[in-house]
Design an enzyme around this catalytic site. Structure first.
Site, PDB file in Angstrom:
ATOM      1  N   SER A  76     -93.823  62.843  24.782  1.00 54.16           N
ATOM      2  CA  SER A  76     -93.297  64.017  24.097  1.00 54.16           C
ATOM      3  C   SER A  76     -94.319  65.133  24.023  1.00 54.16           C
ATOM      4  O   SER A  76     -95.519  64.889  23.972  1.00 54.16           O
ATOM      5  CB  SER A  76     -92.880  63.656  22.669  1.00 54.16           C
ATOM      6  OG  SER A  76     -92.456  64.833  21.998  1.00 54.16           O
ATOM      7  N   GLY A  77     -93.784  66.344  23.998  1.00 54.09           N
ATOM      8  CA  GLY A  77     -94.662  67.501  23.828  1.00 54.09           C
ATOM      9  C   GLY A  77     -94.323  68.633  24.780  1.00 54.09           C
ATOM     10  O   GLY A  77     -94.998  69.663  24.785  1.00 54.09           O
ATOM     11  N   GLY A  78     -93.272  68.424  25.573  1.00 55.13           N
ATOM     12  CA  GLY A  78     -92.868  69.476  26.490  1.00 55.13           C
ATOM     13  C   GLY A  78     -93.940  69.723  27.543  1.00 55.13           C
ATOM     14  O   GLY A  78     -94.875  68.925  27.705  1.00 55.13           O
ATOM     15  N   LEU A 134     -92.342  65.640  40.904  1.00 55.78           N
ATOM     16  CA  LEU A 134     -93.161  66.826  40.662  1.00 55.78           C
ATOM     17  C   LEU A 134     -92.362  67.963  40.020  1.00 55.78           C
ATOM     18  O   LEU A 134     -92.476  69.120  40.423  1.00 55.78           O
ATOM     19  CB  LEU A 134     -93.822  67.282  41.971  1.00 55.78           C
ATOM     20  CG  LEU A 134     -94.840  66.279  42.536  1.00 55.78           C
ATOM     21  CD1 LEU A 134     -95.430  66.776  43.854  1.00 55.78           C
ATOM     22  CD2 LEU A 134     -95.959  66.022  41.534  1.00 55.78           C
ATOM     23  N   HIS A 159     -87.620  59.561  17.723  1.00 62.16           N
ATOM     24  CA  HIS A 159     -88.373  60.824  17.669  1.00 62.16           C
ATOM     25  C   HIS A 159     -87.447  61.995  18.000  1.00 62.16           C
ATOM     26  O   HIS A 159     -87.422  63.017  17.312  1.00 62.16           O
ATOM     27  CB  HIS A 159     -89.553  60.777  18.651  1.00 62.16           C
ATOM     28  CG  HIS A 159     -90.144  62.119  18.967  1.00 62.16           C
ATOM     29  ND1 HIS A 159     -89.546  63.026  19.820  1.00 62.16           N
ATOM     30  CD2 HIS A 159     -91.266  62.739  18.506  1.00 62.16           C
ATOM     31  CE1 HIS A 159     -90.265  64.127  19.886  1.00 62.16           C
ATOM     32  NE2 HIS A 159     -91.317  63.978  19.094  1.00 62.16           N
ATOM     33  N   ASN A 160     -86.681  61.841  19.064  1.00 64.66           N
ATOM     34  CA  ASN A 160     -85.804  62.941  19.475  1.00 64.66           C
ATOM     35  C   ASN A 160     -84.704  63.192  18.453  1.00 64.66           C
ATOM     36  O   ASN A 160     -84.341  64.342  18.197  1.00 64.66           O
ATOM     37  CB  ASN A 160     -85.199  62.665  20.849  1.00 64.66           C
ATOM     38  CG  ASN A 160     -86.166  63.008  21.967  1.00 64.66           C
ATOM     39  OD1 ASN A 160     -87.373  62.930  21.787  1.00 64.66           O
ATOM     40  ND2 ASN A 160     -85.648  63.385  23.114  1.00 64.66           N
ATOM     41  N   LYS A 219     -89.132  56.640  21.051  1.00 63.59           N
ATOM     42  CA  LYS A 219     -89.008  58.018  21.544  1.00 63.59           C
ATOM     43  C   LYS A 219     -87.603  58.559  21.239  1.00 63.59           C
ATOM     44  O   LYS A 219     -87.441  59.731  20.887  1.00 63.59           O
ATOM     45  CB  LYS A 219     -89.270  58.072  23.058  1.00 63.59           C
ATOM     46  CG  LYS A 219     -89.020  59.448  23.698  1.00 63.59           C
ATOM     47  CD  LYS A 219     -89.900  60.527  23.102  1.00 63.59           C
ATOM     48  CE  LYS A 219     -89.991  61.838  23.830  1.00 63.59           C
ATOM     49  NZ  LYS A 219     -88.819  62.576  24.179  1.00 63.59           N
ATOM     50  N   THR A 231     -88.611  65.153  47.732  1.00 67.84           N
ATOM     51  CA  THR A 231     -88.643  66.318  48.608  1.00 67.84           C
ATOM     52  C   THR A 231     -90.120  66.613  48.858  1.00 67.84           C
ATOM     53  O   THR A 231     -90.812  67.130  47.979  1.00 67.84           O
ATOM     54  CB  THR A 231     -87.978  67.537  47.924  1.00 67.84           C
ATOM     55  OG1 THR A 231     -86.773  67.100  47.325  1.00 67.84           O
ATOM     56  CG2 THR A 231     -87.708  68.660  48.881  1.00 67.84           C
ATOM     57  N   MET A 253     -92.980  68.446  34.102  1.00 64.53           N
ATOM     58  CA  MET A 253     -93.641  67.398  33.307  1.00 64.53           C
ATOM     59  C   MET A 253     -94.559  66.556  34.197  1.00 64.53           C
ATOM     60  O   MET A 253     -95.695  66.243  33.820  1.00 64.53           O
ATOM     61  CB  MET A 253     -92.606  66.503  32.623  1.00 64.53           C
ATOM     62  CG  MET A 253     -91.847  67.136  31.493  1.00 64.53           C
ATOM     63  SD  MET A 253     -92.887  67.545  30.076  1.00 64.53           S
ATOM     64  CE  MET A 253     -93.126  65.941  29.323  1.00 64.53           C
TER      65      MET A 253
HETATM   66  C1  6PG Z   1     -89.969  66.019  23.698  1.00 62.78           C
HETATM   67  C2  6PG Z   1     -88.518  66.449  23.719  1.00 62.78           C
HETATM   68  C3  6PG Z   1     -87.903  66.265  25.059  1.00 62.78           C
HETATM   69  C4  6PG Z   1     -86.414  66.585  25.075  1.00 62.78           C
HETATM   70  C5  6PG Z   1     -86.108  68.017  25.123  1.00 62.78           C
HETATM   71  C6  6PG Z   1     -84.641  68.347  25.361  1.00 62.78           C
HETATM   72  O1  6PG Z   1     -90.245  65.121  22.917  1.00 62.78           O
HETATM   73  O2  6PG Z   1     -90.796  66.580  24.415  1.00 62.78           O
HETATM   74  O3  6PG Z   1     -87.814  65.646  22.831  1.00 62.78           O
HETATM   75  O4  6PG Z   1     -88.114  64.944  25.435  1.00 62.78           O
HETATM   76  O5  6PG Z   1     -85.863  66.028  26.192  1.00 62.78           O
HETATM   77  O6  6PG Z   1     -86.575  68.622  23.983  1.00 62.78           O
HETATM   78  O7  6PG Z   1     -83.782  67.743  24.471  1.00 62.78           O
HETATM   79  P1  6PG Z   1     -82.297  68.297  24.262  1.00 62.78           P
HETATM   80  O8  6PG Z   1     -81.889  68.968  25.536  1.00 62.78           O
HETATM   81  O9  6PG Z   1     -81.443  67.098  24.019  1.00 62.78           O
HETATM   82  O10 6PG Z   1     -82.364  69.249  23.144  1.00 62.78           O
END
Ligand code: 6PG
Length: 484
Positions: free
Chosen positions: A130-132, A12, A188-189, A185, A36, A15
């Site tokens: 992905s997408g924060g 929790l 992507h990063n 992924k 926890t 994300m």
């Molecule tokens: C995403 C991002 C995410 C990533 C952070 C931090 O697709 O939502 O890629 O997964 O973990 O942006 O990445 P860094 O700390 O390596 O910049």
């Protein structure tokens, strides 16, 4: 008794919480669990209050609350915590149940876990998400891979919560076996790292060569975001530049040392292992490493004083247009490299990747989402076997129109002492890739000279190797030829 849940989520942090809320909002009943357990109560009585979300205080309770086949999604830190939870879950699960890892795991770990979990009669999915925080809540891009038979079971949930593009298509589809989802992924990063660094280089040129302030730069990024460069990262850059704290731009107060969690580094390392010239993304990782040496750089700035001072007496409007073209061209090159790497990995690991679908998955929801990914989807839909994005007719025309901007901007940066590792990697790749005859003939001669490593000849068929006794002292014996 409450109805059984469609899925359970462990972890929790932000994300995990947001994904649960997203699932619930799309009509799924979810059970939430966290090591926890206080966090479970806080969540259930806080953000999850009044919703179809059940809290579990133990693994047994979590498993007991799920519909069969059970689906348990891990939203925990990558690495050991994932293995630990797999071990905790296995004894409680039945044949056909599904463990899903939604964290940023490294794909070889996912590959190993798929085999291990399947050997226990269960199924495993490793998925990129992905997408924060906002994406998790409102619609992320989801890139699942692993046990193919598990896909139909999780598809309604994943495609239900994923971002949708204009025609309603979800930014989520099956990627492939084993670690394919986490591999995509990771790429992507890597692309995210490259895009971010490119924007940063353009920003430094605007600031230090053109002398623009944050408000002026904000206006330019705003304009760019309405055109071909329209993307999430340009949009947030526009907004960051406008953000003020006590009346002054906060950007001017932020320390210039970049952090990283490792996914960009993996992309570069894997590219080297595959032998793919992923130069732009790899430079973006090194740029973060160099930025982190803040104290050393401050000291060096006092010693290494030789070098140009930025100045500009040209046509500012024209240079801004060149910056736009440079950014666009370098982006195309970066994606071309990323796709080249995916093709190579697919061959190496036996995956059948659908490159058009990958572009669609990245078109919305994720950090690199952009208008331009729609064009990439079209390029691969038109030719699924495209060897390099730069050779697609649309992108070939675009890159040829923009390469001049990239070249001029890189040259201007160098003449002004502004570091542009990614822009320059971009133009170097473009020129290298389109050069029929590179100087590797000399390199082969050097290898043969000192190590009898042999060479192929232009006037002989490929695959025939020759050795020259360069010094007259070497003899005729050559070493064996092999490639890595
Ligand atoms: C995403 C991002 C995410 C990533 C952070 C931090 O697709 O939502 O890629 O997964 O973990 O942006 O990445 P860094 O700390 O390596 O910049």
């Amino acid at each position: 008794m409450a109805a059984l849940s469609d899925i359970g989520v462990i972890g929790l942090a932000v994300m995990g919480e947001n994904l649960i809320l997203n699932m619930e909002s799309k009509g799924f009943q979810v059970t939430a669990y966290n090591r926890t357990v206080d966090k479970v109560d806080n969540f259930v009585n806080g953000r999850a209050k009044g919703k179809n979300i059940t809290g579990a205080h133990s693994i047994e309770e979590l498993i007991g609350s799920l519909k069969s086949p059970r689906k348990v999604m891990l939203m925990v830190k990558a690495g050991k915590p994932v293995d630990d939870f797999i071990e905790l879950l296995i004894p409680h699960l039945d044949k056909g149940d599904i463990i899903i890892d939604g964290g940023n795991s490294h794909f070889p770990d996912t590959e190993r876990r798929v085999n291990y979990v399947e050997s226990k009669g269960l199924r495993y999915i490793g998925t990129g998400v992905s997408g924060g925080e906002e994406g998790a809540l409102l619609g992320p891009s989801i890139m699942p891979g692993g046990s193919k038979e598990a896909w139909e079971e999780v598809k309604p949930i994943f495609q239900g919560i994923a971002a949708k593009v204009d025609d309603g298509a979800p930014c989520c589809d099956w990627v492939g076996d084993g670690g394919a989802g986490h591999f995509v992924k990771m790429v992507h990063n890597g692309i995210e790292y490259g895009d971010m660094q490119l924007i940063c280089e353009i920003y430094q040129l605007m600031k230090d060569v053109l002398g623009m302030n944050a408000d002026e730069m904000h206006e330019i990024f705003k304009e760019w975001n309405e055109g071909e460069l329209d993307s999430y990262l340009i949009e947030i850059t526009r907004d960051i530049l406008a953000y003020k704290e006590d009346g002054t731009p906060i950007i001017d107060k932020i320390l210039d040392t970049a952090g990283q969690k490792g996914t960009g580094k993996w992309t570069g390392t894997v590219a080297l292992e595959l032998g793919i010239p992923l130069t732009l993304i790899t430079e973006s990782v090194f740029a973060r490493c160099l930025s982190a040496l803040k104290d050393e750089r401050v000291a060096a700035s006092k010693v290494l004083t030789a070098g140009p001072k930025p100045s500009f007496d040209g046509d500012k409007k024209q240079f801004i247009d060149q910056l736009r073209d440079a950014l666009y061209a370098a982006k195309v090159i970066s994606y071309a490299q990323g796709y080249q790497m995916m093709r190579s990995a697919a061959k190496e690991y036996g995956w059948e990747l659908n490159y058009g679908n990958i572009a669609l998955m990245w078109r919305g929801g994720c950090i690199i989402r952009s208008r331009f990914l729609g064009n990439i989807k079209e390029a691969f839909d038109n030719n699924p076997d495209l060897t390099n994005l730069l050779l697609d007719p649309y992108f070939a025309e675009k890159i040829q129109a923009c390469q001049d901007g990239l070249r001029k901007v890189t040259a201007t940066a160098m003449l002004n002492g502004i570091p542009v590792p990614c822009l320059s990697a971009g133009i170097n790749y473009y020129d290298g890739y389109r050069t029929e005859r590179l100087p590797a003939n000399l390199l082969q001669a050097q290898r043969d000279y000192f190590g009898a490593h042999t060479y192929e000849r232009l006037d002989q068929p490929r695959g025939k190797y020759f050795h020259t006794n360069w010094t007259g002292r070497g003899g005729e014996t050559s070493s064996t030829s092999y490639g890595v």
